[in-house]
Motif scaffolding. Structure first.
Motif, short mmCIF file in Angstrom:
data_model
loop_
_atom_site.label_atom_id
_atom_site.label_comp_id
_atom_site.label_asym_id
_atom_site.label_seq_id
_atom_site.Cartn_x
_atom_site.Cartn_y
_atom_site.Cartn_z
N ALA A 30 -19.13 -21.16 16.56
CA ALA A 30 -19.08 -19.73 16.27
C ALA A 30 -17.74 -19.35 15.65
O ALA A 30 -17.68 -18.56 14.70
CB ALA A 30 -19.33 -18.93 17.54
N GLN A 31 -16.66 -19.91 16.18
CA GLN A 31 -15.33 -19.60 15.66
C GLN A 31 -15.14 -20.18 14.26
O GLN A 31 -14.53 -19.54 13.39
CB GLN A 31 -14.27 -20.13 16.63
CG GLN A 31 -14.25 -19.37 17.95
CD GLN A 31 -13.25 -19.92 18.94
OE1 GLN A 31 -12.53 -20.87 18.66
NE2 GLN A 31 -13.20 -19.31 20.12
N MET A 34 -16.77 -17.81 11.89
CA MET A 34 -15.96 -16.61 11.67
C MET A 34 -14.77 -16.91 10.77
O MET A 34 -14.42 -16.11 9.89
CB MET A 34 -15.49 -16.03 13.01
CG MET A 34 -16.61 -15.48 13.89
SD MET A 34 -17.56 -14.13 13.12
CE MET A 34 -18.92 -15.04 12.36
N ASP A 51 -19.44 -5.84 14.61
CA ASP A 51 -20.28 -6.95 15.08
C ASP A 51 -21.52 -6.31 15.69
O ASP A 51 -21.49 -5.82 16.81
CB ASP A 51 -19.49 -7.78 16.11
CG ASP A 51 -20.28 -8.98 16.62
OD1 ASP A 51 -21.35 -9.27 16.06
OD2 ASP A 51 -19.80 -9.63 17.56
N CYS A 54 -23.88 -7.50 19.31
CA CYS A 54 -22.76 -8.39 19.65
C CYS A 54 -22.95 -9.14 20.96
O CYS A 54 -22.17 -10.04 21.27
CB CYS A 54 -21.45 -7.60 19.71
SG CYS A 54 -21.38 -6.41 21.08
N HIS A 59 -18.23 -13.30 19.39
CA HIS A 59 -17.73 -13.24 18.01
C HIS A 59 -16.70 -12.12 17.87
O HIS A 59 -15.67 -12.29 17.21
CB HIS A 59 -18.88 -13.00 17.03
CG HIS A 59 -19.83 -14.15 16.92
ND1 HIS A 59 -21.04 -14.18 17.57
CD2 HIS A 59 -19.75 -15.31 16.22
CE1 HIS A 59 -21.67 -15.32 17.28
NE2 HIS A 59 -20.92 -16.02 16.47
N TYR A 225 -23.08 -22.92 8.98
CA TYR A 225 -21.85 -22.22 9.32
C TYR A 225 -20.63 -22.77 8.58
O TYR A 225 -19.54 -22.19 8.64
CB TYR A 225 -21.62 -22.26 10.83
CG TYR A 225 -22.67 -21.48 11.60
CD1 TYR A 225 -23.18 -20.29 11.09
CD2 TYR A 225 -23.15 -21.92 12.82
CE1 TYR A 225 -24.15 -19.57 11.77
CE2 TYR A 225 -24.12 -21.19 13.51
CZ TYR A 225 -24.61 -20.02 12.98
OH TYR A 225 -25.57 -19.30 13.66
#
Length: 243
Positions: A30-31, A34, A51, A54, A59, A225
């Protein structure tokens, strides 16, 4: 037996069991997403980010650590209550229905981890897209991270049992009436529970048609991602950048 009431997402997302079942989600991944998406969008250091849907704010919290001014919004009061424990002057959380636009305008709005296509009425998808568009600043970007329906259907696991925190979650998955359905049955403390996740099997073509109707311009699509190219049958995700 406890079952969901009204909209399935309003009840299921508000139970502690939802968060137990999905507690092993990949924070590192996830990071990475981002990091990649904020760099791709070339957002200013003090950008205001929404977000949308959320959850507990994983996130949102990371985006605020990157220095952005972040608002996390979700329909689940329990999730927002938990997320709000991490609030600070640049990180805010609010209970909000994504079908409603914000008065405030954002430089970027992220709708992540297949948090779209939940509604009983198809028209609500278009309403949500318009609400996102109307909540963007003049130079703002929208990002929807959705499942790649073709990949999901081709790799659907019909049945499995997932044991988390001593609870056996019996999960059935199937594709019917243009929806991906996940039925979840389990027992805890002598009580039986049943919940259903129901997400519309929206393809890129479906989103393109809705965006066209909403006056939204689709800028780019990615398939994972790491922001690799989207391939209709192979990609795991459908990530859309629009304004």
């Amino acid at each position: 037996m406890q079952k969901e009431t009204n909209n399935w997402f309003a009840s299921w997302f508000d139970t502690p069991y939802y968060h137990i079942l999905y507690k092993d989600r990949d924070y590192e991944e996830a990071q990475l997403f981002m990091d990649n998406i904020t760099q791709y969008l070339n957002l200013p250091d003090d950008a205001k980010i929404l977000d949308l849907a959320c959850g507990k704010g994983r996130h949102s919290i990371y985006l605020s650590q990157l220095g952005y001014d972040v608002t996390g919004a979700d329909l689940s009061e329990n999730s927002i209550e938990e997320a709000s424990k991490s609030s600070n002057e640049k990180l805010h959380f609010t209970v909000h229905d994504m079908r409603m636009p914000f008065e405030e305008k954002f430089d970027a709005i992220f709708n992540l981890f297949t948090s779209f296509g939940y509604f009983e009425n198809d028209s609500d998808n278009l309403v949500t897209l318009r609400a996102i568009h109307d909540s963007l600043s003049e130079y703002g970007f929208g990002v929807i991270d959705f499942m790649n329906v073709n990949h999901v259907i081709n790799n659907l696991v019909p049945e499995e049992v997932k044991t988390v925190d001593g609870i056996d979650f019996h999960i059935k998955r199937y594709h019917i009436d243009n929806h991906i359905i996940k039925e979840i049955n389990f027992e805890d403390k002598g009580q039986k529970f049943h919940f259903t996740e129901k997400v519309q099997a929206l393809t890129l073509e479906d989103f393109e048609a809705m965006m066209d109707e909403a006056g939204i311009y689709l800028l780019d699509t990615f398939g994972d991602y790491k922001l690799k190219k989207f391939f209709k049958n192979e990609s795991e995700r459908l990530i859309m950048i629009f304004k």
